[in-house]
Enzyme design. Structure first.
Site, PDB file in Angstrom:
ATOM      1  N   GLU A   1      10.243 -63.515 -33.264  1.00 27.54           N
ATOM      2  CA  GLU A   1       9.031 -63.761 -34.145  1.00 27.54           C
ATOM      3  C   GLU A   1       9.302 -64.907 -35.151  1.00 27.54           C
ATOM      4  O   GLU A   1      10.256 -66.463 -35.561  1.00 27.54           O
ATOM      5  CB  GLU A   1      10.198 -63.106 -35.655  1.00 27.54           C
ATOM      6  CG  GLU A   1      10.325 -61.600 -36.114  1.00 27.54           C
ATOM      7  CD  GLU A   1      11.574 -61.096 -36.596  1.00 27.54           C
ATOM      8  OE1 GLU A   1      12.664 -62.728 -37.255  1.00 27.54           O
ATOM      9  OE2 GLU A   1      11.464 -59.984 -37.060  1.00 27.54           O
TER      10      GLU A   1
ATOM     11  N   GLU B   1       8.522 -54.021 -35.487  1.00 29.67           N
ATOM     12  CA  GLU B   1      10.105 -53.457 -35.671  1.00 29.67           C
ATOM     13  C   GLU B   1       9.738 -53.186 -37.532  1.00 29.67           C
ATOM     14  O   GLU B   1       8.494 -53.523 -37.930  1.00 29.67           O
ATOM     15  CB  GLU B   1      10.557 -55.095 -36.545  1.00 29.67           C
ATOM     16  CG  GLU B   1      10.982 -55.546 -35.024  1.00 29.67           C
ATOM     17  CD  GLU B   1      11.770 -56.867 -35.443  1.00 29.67           C
ATOM     18  OE1 GLU B   1      12.499 -56.896 -35.985  1.00 29.67           O
ATOM     19  OE2 GLU B   1      12.247 -57.404 -34.065  1.00 29.67           O
TER      20      GLU B   1
HETATM   21 ZN    ZN Z   1      13.616 -59.374 -36.787  1.00 24.81          ZN
END
Ligand code: ZN
Ligand code: ZN
Ligand code: ZN
Lengths: 631, 631, 631
Positions: free
Chosen positions: C142, C311
């Site tokens: 991320e 995710e």
């Molecule tokens: Zn995450």
């Protein structure tokens, strides 16, 4: 005196070959003034001591050859990057203690001796070279803009200690004056005294107010250094261009150092940015109907009669939260309004929109491609109208309003209720007066005579000084003090016995209350008291009271005192009655309509986006009406 | 026991010649207590080791000669300026890492050994000199005020590392306890561990909670140092004056170190500053009807029965967002309410308004000019009434509420939904109980017996410890746990198997939800669940559920558990039914009316600005009704 | 291609003995992918150079033995504590200049050479050991999460100077490109140039935009270092898991460095945290109906066709302001929606809820006690449905929307009106298209062909580059540019002559206005223009205008330009007409209903909490409808 027009020009932004054409177009438009130079230091002195006057020589020549008079600005608001190598500690520090760095403008601390000397040196150099060739001077640019008056730098701290020693003589005197006994805040030497930021809870208000007085004094001292340097070589009048609602330094004091006060009027930028109250949606493209006028009247006083608009908004700007275009006609209206309030000149910022850097989205009279922007035609109209019209004749207004920078700082330091602000209080009083069709003079707190004023307001004044006390005592007109006037000493303490100490009006405030906007108190006669209510012991007549019986307006003869902050409805009612009693021509103006009386004329301005009528006249949106005034 | 009155006095603010007259007026007013000294360090020791007791000797003499009992404060909340030269690193640092400097008060870090020693030394010096002449001690002033419990200074960091070593023994234990494996947050030594501020995103909640436990322990250790120093020389009872809604350290723990708990009650200041919920406009000049009572009940528990009001608001203060004056009668009402909740003494802050420094706009019983301020007459009335009235007889309340400082920190660290706050949850439960006319005892989380309580609430408790678990198990009354009770370990982890682990009630929370105020969930029986809902697997009876079927209140015999945060309407309905079932005298009180039962009386207080009736009695605004209670 | 499922697993959180059972349950659930390793650096290398592969060897064995394919993450998002001893200056600094410290994650500056080398070294080590045993790579985690792209560290400052020299060659070029003459902002050398933070007022927008370009380039360079290190040892495809509405670096550029783009989709977390507009209350437990789809379409483009959900939210999370549970059925819906937009795989975060540390309240497919959490059953349902269903067939959408990261930075630097944001503008256009039932491709700004698109939107693009200009010129479909497209140069200056310079459409913007939300301008044909209005000089047909006559939509043949920002109502009307003209199947979808067309199917999703009907089909809340599409 004939009123004149001008513009702000940046020859350094454009090729030399374009200058003559620009100068010719300015003259053709009817402009007579052109301001230049105030941001050009890095071109005038690209490294220390290496002066490059040739381009400026040429620019001055081209402009004066076209018949224009030059206002030359000293460039100290934008020190070049090399200046920071020369004075690494010259930056101001913010309230959190961080240096405010290079990369925009106004990156200096007023307390830094080295930079102040360099700025004065540069002013002197320019005065020596151009003193005989230009028509007026501007020192620096927009003091205080971007919150730059107050600095928490080491230079400021050191200078503050010297200033304190000068003011108080001994630390013991200072401890006594500030009441440092309160929380064991005694100092043993001036060197122990810090700036009033980053304390655990609020600092001593006396400490904070002293720092604000000091910060103002540093601006005054800074300005004096350049004014002196200029006057050593030039007889041209000196000016500074102030901003709207910058109240961090005492403009009356800098005003006394210079011949002319100018200000930078951005009605649309200010509306969203700093006008208290008002109907933002209704006036989005016109500006607030009272904000410009308030500053016109304020700066007329600051300039002791001589004042200009140095930067007049000609179209959208870039720096407000939102940036709409002026309603057609407003560029003209704003200009005439300035003249009606006594401006000697109105200059538009700026001649041509520069397509780069911070203000690339800020309009000029010309677009970046040199075509005429919408403001150009309105400027041309003003120029034509000015040629035909009678001269504007200045006249004292029938109403006076005292405005005081020190009181502004005092209530910032100690509001006692969120929202208590001297500017806002004065501005709301001004708005109420203007909504009744009255013209107003704004006077400094050391005004020594109120001769000729039928009505004088003294709202929110920290302490009434001796000259004003004598003036009130001698005044033949009505005088209304308060709310929150003369309840403190100049050191921001409560006097014992308590104030206010008013000539001709026996009253003592025994307790002061503040309350939130959702808890206003109603008056028997209509309207409300908001935010502030002092409880008076008085033998005077109670003219107004809250519905639960607290006196709000007391009176003895021609002296009145307001104990609470009236909302607009109450303020209008009270002031209407008093103005009527004083024999003034009072009228309830519709939203957006405003009047300004000069010596021989009555101007009527329509700030509304809809037509309005005035007697038997119709005013279009942005309309201007000019009536002969019966003498 | 006879209830008593007093005031806070600053002889150092006034000329010595005025002291005898002040003392006489205090005694004439009916006061018996006077607190002095807590901000006077710079006068008592103007430079290190140079003690100047003479003025304080004289002040104590004058006051005791007038028949007053002296509470002497240690002055450690206001270290003199020279202390910073002695300990340049003694300042607390804020969460952004900046030192919180000199210039107001509470400018010290609880973790600084040098200053703590100097503060204890000063306390010892005072105890040695005045131990026999004064009647009680106050240590420091308002711990935690101005957010001063938690400090991010180097001193705090170093002390935290030692504290961690003490708690966890090895770094490996710490890594395991905190789950540092999660984001590779392992430490190799205690010296690598920093404070949980200025991390990229939220720090490990276990790290943050450990730091909050540590910060509280530092206050406890600090307080102990002065308590020990005093006790070496004096047998007088020791106290500290706590504040309203300061929850950063465990008051129950400091409470155990001292004989008396006192608190500083500013109903109007707190209303705008720190009361959750409530009708601010309706109670602007009265204060919240439950906020003072909550603290009375809390500090009665902190003081293990012995508690005072050390500072009672007598008029407008200076430090709230707005500062109105009390409604006439409230100064009296607040005093009687304190006595009804068991206060031994009520002392007004302050005797006379000091016209300088930070609190110059804070009223006293006297105005700055020594005339009586509005609060004076109400104080006199309380003194007269006290002389005539029967003694207030303490009694255990029928309802208990567990309040826990550690849970406060836990949910600050990990709210999971904006607004989840232990104080607010407990206060809303308390408000619901009080609106039903019930008297409440607030108990610590390690309460070992619930004997005599018909109803006990345990809301939002991080984890139920063994003593409380045994107490619940043994309780004969109803016990309501939740919401969010016992869902975590003391290290702020989720236990496996998941909680709550409740005696007599089989339930497991398998999922927890939070939701915004605009998405509350309705209950079948009326009212709503706000903010929090845990999803229970349970074999118990479901008493309340959301309209979409999620259990909200479950029950098995006399044990109940709330799975959601009820709004006031749902809380009142549920608690009304339970109190009724428990045989308590329940009534739906109108807005502003509140009851407090003592051993032999029922007090009724009218916080409303309008008249209210109670049975056949009429209460004026700010009215107090005192009824004999049938035994 | 068959679509697949997976999960994120942290073997390091659980005892080794549990791994085989976990692996078996994953396989039984129908998962084929498992991502591991991305936060485990402190276990893999507990001190510098001390590699501990054994546990990871075993974990990979257990998982692959169960038939799962492993995605291995490089752990550079969580440097161990010892790394800071090795590189004390590796931390990013926030905009106030403070280091962002250890204690959570992403505590590094992209410009720090030493840490970048260590991260690449670790990636190389892992690739060398696992290159043949695992199925795919993930680099870091991320990027940009927690605002970590832009750093104001000394390392960033030094790297910025080098980057500037590389871009501009000479300081003179830089001064010219930025228009530094404006406020004497000239630099004499690159070493004088600072970062654009902590300036007195706004920095030069060209300076600020250059810094944002640089910051993005540092991410790209960082990612390349690891990609190269991996590819030296492994042929497995490389990916990164992007976040929702992280726009600080150019994802199209990193996308070109890797085989697969993945993103982390948290519909409920994002709804409260970062979705512009929309009905938060109505979609609280479902997520915004367009936000996920927008990112699916964006990341399909970033991955040049290959993309995953790495995710997927399976239940409540812990990090949004409030964290509700998904409406039953949404976990399934979100998965099918991803497949409908072309996802190759959907992986849930995470297998089992870890009961400690920052995300302890973040659900998994399993509860902390290993029981099935609510999301598990929905995952199982998707797995069953996937087994039975036809493959999803990708297809080009009929509508294209250009999205540009550089424009995002440009308007952040220079919004000109509060709220002007490229993402929001593009997202609102996307929402309008989707509400009409249209499927959309999101394309990069250097798109060189618009073949096959019936309609293309180019909103808010800083400057149209040559490839896109040629593509527009050649496009057979309708192309709508604007508002605020091509009004600037890539250096964020106004071009002279002014833009937009559009193929096939003669127009010039002579003035731009912004206005607040309460001052929107009405259109003759319905709906409003909000925030932005450029004033066009044009010879083209005026299709839409404000009620006061300002052109808002102009047209010449198949080329149109929007001069203002249409509200949803105006945007829907305008786009409905154009899509209809282009022969597209347009329908006005009810709230919450959305369509996605693939090569052979039409998917219909019901995001509403109430039933909805589509033609003759009924969709329950969270319902998914799969229709065969007529070819
Ligand atoms: Zn995450
Ligand atoms: Zn300006
Ligand atoms: Zn206090």
């Amino acid at each position: 005196m004939k009123r004149t027009l001008g513009t702000c020009y940046y020859p350094e932004h454009w090729p030399r070959t374009q200058w003559p054409d620009d100068a010719r177009r300015m003259a053709d438009l009817g402009l007579t003034w052109v301001r230049i130079g105030e941001f050009a230091w890095s071109l005038l002195e690209p490294s220390f001591g290496d002066y490059r006057w040739d381009w400026l020589d040429r620019a001055v020549d081209v402009l004066t050859d076209a018949g224009l008079s030059v206002v030359l600005g000293t460039p100290s608001a934008t020190p070049p990057r090399w200046m920071l190598d020369r004075h690494p500690d010259m930056l101001a520090h913010d309230i959190e203690g961080r240096p405010r760095g290079f990369g925009s403008r106004r990156h200096y601390c007023f307390s830094h001796d080295g930079y102040r000397d360099d700025a004065a040196r540069m002013a002197g150099q320019m005065a020596e070279r151009y003193g005989d060739r230009i028509a007026a001077w501007q020192i620096d640019n927009e003091y205080g803009c971007h919150d730059t008056t107050v600095s928490y730098s080491p230079a400021a701290r050191d200078a503050f200690r010297i200033w304190l020693k000068d003011r108080y003589g001994t630390v013991r005197n200072l401890n006594d004056a500030w009441g440092n006994i309160f929380w064991s805040m005694h100092y043993d030497s001036f060197d122990q005294i810090g700036l009033p930021n980053l304390t655990v809870t609020e600092p001593n208000p006396a400490h904070a107010l002293a720092f604000r007085r000091f910060s103002s004094d540093q601006v005054i001292r800074w300005n004096a250094a350049q004014a002196d340097a200029i006057r050593a070589h030039s007889d041209a009048p000196v000016s500074h261009n102030y901003m709207g609602r910058v109240t961090d330094f005492d403009h009356f004091e800098t005003g006394r150092q210079m011949e002319i006060a100018t200000w930078d009027s951005y009605p649309l930028g200010f509306l969203l940015d700093r006008v208290p109250g008002g109907d933002t949606a209704a006036f989005l493209r016109q500006g607030d109907p009272d904000f410009q006028a308030f500053h016109h009247d304020l700066y007329r006083s600051v300039g002791t009669g001589r004042w200009w608009i140095m930067e007049q908004q000609p179209g959208p700007v870039n720096w407000a939260p939102w940036n709409p275009a002026p309603l057609p006609g407003m560029v003209r209206l704003w200009s005439w309004e300035a003249f009606a309030h006594g401006a000697e000149a109105v200059c538009w910022f700026r001649w041509r929109q520069f397509p780069q850097a911070q203000e690339q989205q800020h309009a000029g009279l010309l677009r970046p491609d040199s075509s005429e922007a919408p403001g150009f035609a309105e400027a041309a109209q003003v120029a034509r109208e000015l040629a035909d019209a009678p001269d504007v004749v200045p006249a004292q207004a029938p109403v006076a309003l005292i405005f005081d920078y020190v009181s502004q700082w005092a209530w910032e330091v100690q509001p006692q209720g969120v929202g208590f602000d001297h500017f806002t209080l004065c501005f709301e009083m001004y708005r109420a007066l203007r909504s009744l069709g009255l013209s107003v003079d704004i006077l400094p707190p050391d005004t020594a005579s109120l001769d000729g004023y039928a009505l004088t307001l003294v709202p929110g004044l920290l302490a009434i000084g001796d000259p004003l006390r004598a003036a009130i005592d001698a005044a033949e007109g009505l005088v209304v003090t308060g709310p929150r006037t003369d309840l403190k000493t100049p050191e921001l303490a409560i006097p014992v016995p308590m104030g206010p100490d008013l000539p001709g009006l026996a009253a003592m405030s025994t307790m002061e209350e503040t309350f939130p906007p959702f808890a206003e108190r109603h008056l028997w006669n209509g309207g409300k008291v908001t935010l502030w209510l002092e409880h008076l012991e008085t033998s005077a007549q109670v003219v107004e009271a809250t519905t639960d019986g607290v006196p709000v307006l007391i009176r003895s003869g021609k002296r009145l005192h307001l104990a609470g902050w009236p909302d607009l409805s109450a303020a209008r009612r009270i002031l209407r009655d008093l103005a009527h009693e004083a024999g003034l021509d009072v009228r309830d103006l519709p939203d957006g309509l405003r009047i300004r009386d000069t010596g021989n004329e009555r101007f009527v301005f329509n700030y509304a986006a809809e037509p309005r009528s005035f007697d038997d006249h119709d005013l279009a949106p942005a309309g201007v009406l000019r009536l002969t005034r019966p003498s």
